[in-house]
Design a protein around this motif. Sequence first.
Motif, PDB file in Angstrom:
ATOM      1  N   PHE A 156    -104.601 -40.583 -71.663  1.00  0.00           N
ATOM      2  CA  PHE A 156    -104.105 -40.199 -70.224  1.00  0.00           C
ATOM      3  C   PHE A 156    -104.949 -41.724 -69.462  1.00  0.00           C
ATOM      4  O   PHE A 156    -104.396 -42.165 -68.652  1.00  0.00           O
ATOM      5  N   GLN A 196    -100.790 -31.975 -60.626  1.00  0.00           N
ATOM      6  CA  GLN A 196    -101.187 -32.147 -62.198  1.00  0.00           C
ATOM      7  C   GLN A 196    -102.382 -31.638 -62.630  1.00  0.00           C
ATOM      8  O   GLN A 196    -102.731 -30.969 -63.462  1.00  0.00           O
ATOM      9  N   VAL A 248    -101.870 -28.521 -64.906  1.00  0.00           N
ATOM     10  CA  VAL A 248    -102.316 -29.079 -66.375  1.00  0.00           C
ATOM     11  C   VAL A 248    -103.463 -28.539 -66.399  1.00  0.00           C
ATOM     12  O   VAL A 248    -103.915 -28.199 -67.959  1.00  0.00           O
ATOM     13  N   ASN A 279    -103.593 -25.290 -68.877  1.00  0.00           N
ATOM     14  CA  ASN A 279    -102.872 -25.162 -70.063  1.00  0.00           C
ATOM     15  C   ASN A 279    -103.707 -25.225 -71.250  1.00  0.00           C
ATOM     16  O   ASN A 279    -103.328 -24.248 -72.122  1.00  0.00           O
ATOM     17  N   LEU A 296    -100.684 -39.325 -61.553  1.00  0.00           N
ATOM     18  CA  LEU A 296    -100.189 -38.067 -62.484  1.00  0.00           C
ATOM     19  C   LEU A 296    -101.181 -38.310 -63.614  1.00  0.00           C
ATOM     20  O   LEU A 296    -101.851 -37.128 -63.914  1.00  0.00           O
ATOM     21  N   PHE A 297    -101.251 -39.458 -64.160  1.00  0.00           N
ATOM     22  CA  PHE A 297    -102.348 -39.407 -65.463  1.00  0.00           C
ATOM     23  C   PHE A 297    -103.746 -39.106 -65.120  1.00  0.00           C
ATOM     24  O   PHE A 297    -104.064 -38.512 -66.010  1.00  0.00           O
ATOM     25  N   ASN A 310    -103.694 -35.521 -65.102  1.00  0.00           N
ATOM     26  CA  ASN A 310    -103.392 -35.181 -66.416  1.00  0.00           C
ATOM     27  C   ASN A 310    -104.809 -35.382 -67.502  1.00  0.00           C
ATOM     28  O   ASN A 310    -105.245 -34.404 -67.970  1.00  0.00           O
TER      29      ASN A 310
END
Length: 396
Positions: free
Chosen positions: A56, A224, A228, A231, A347-348, A351
């Motif tokens: 990422f 994100q 994320v 998770n 976004l990355f 993440n």
Amino acid sequence: MINWKKNLYILTVSIFIVMAAMTMIVPFLPLYLQELGVTDPAKVSTWAGLIFGINFFSAFLVSPFWGRLADKRGRRLMVLRSGFGMAIVMILMGFATGPWSLFFFRLLNGTISGFNPASIALISTNTPKEYVGQALGILQAGAVAGSICGPLFGGLMAEIVGFRMIFNITGIFIALAAFTVLIFVKEDFTPPQNEEKTSTKQDFKTIAAIKPIPSIYVIIFLIQFGLVGVNPLVSLYVEELSAGMNSAFFAGLAVSSMGFANMLASPKLGKWSDRKGAQYVLYGSLIGAAIFSIPQAFVTELWQLIGMRFFTGLCLGGLLPAANTLIRKLAPEGMESRTYGFSNSFLFLGNMLGPMIGGFIAGFAGIRSLFIISALLLFIGVITMRKQVLPVLDNR
């Protein structure tokens, strides 16, 4: 068939294949590290975190560069570049000789990756604007379906063919997806003529000057980071709720329920984006995701967690597709892929930082606190929408 629909369906299937192939390695990466000679449990955890995160990080750094190249050379070329590049790197991972070589290959994979973002840019720029939301919703459904099936396939195949062979199979499947795009996907693209040369910094200033694009970038990061980040620790939470009984199965069920709901909701919410306005779908989905995150911190039974994760997944289906639809409508002409490139960097970044900081917070405040923090971050997104995005778009 209208050409944009043909492209959409082919890319949806291709993204399903790529996401399934990429996520095949998720269940057994720590075990692969043990096969490579890392035996200490603490070192396995450390290496696994680094090897996941570096992908990422490198993608975060190079995404604007690939976006600029896409605006100059075409988005289809970027899909092919990413597909064939990742296929080669995934095969090389099967020949890793130690953790450092695997780390390097993951770094390289993040640098040349971007099949999904490039596909989003291609579909959004070659689809009539009145159907962009629906198209991006369908595209996300394919990606989510692949990410649900991938770990299952990977776990089953690792038992049959071994860890190293999985990387070879993964590379072959990604190459097949890239060949499919090469043969069947067409792009309506005219290279810019006599375009002024600009730096990445200048491009960002030009794009960020268009309100409310910066606010949408922040919202994408919050989505994100907040969702994320939880998770990787769901399995530990499931183990706590199930008293260790069939925790692996129930952890997979908890993750899959959210993904399955996302897959179901994305196409429908994409249609609503086209009809009602993507900003309202994004706003409502943020509120729903924030509300359904709170009860997850207080559940006492496993079925309650799975139910709340399912409802959160329904809301998740309206978040990124709606945000990407807004970016398409707001992006300067000729700079669409660069606008998506910066969006992908945010976004990355989410993440990458979400799991890292989430693990740190869970270490001293407990796993349940993550769901409260996730809800707070999503409510910040709601406020940002209310104050910075909706007023600007309502006045256009």
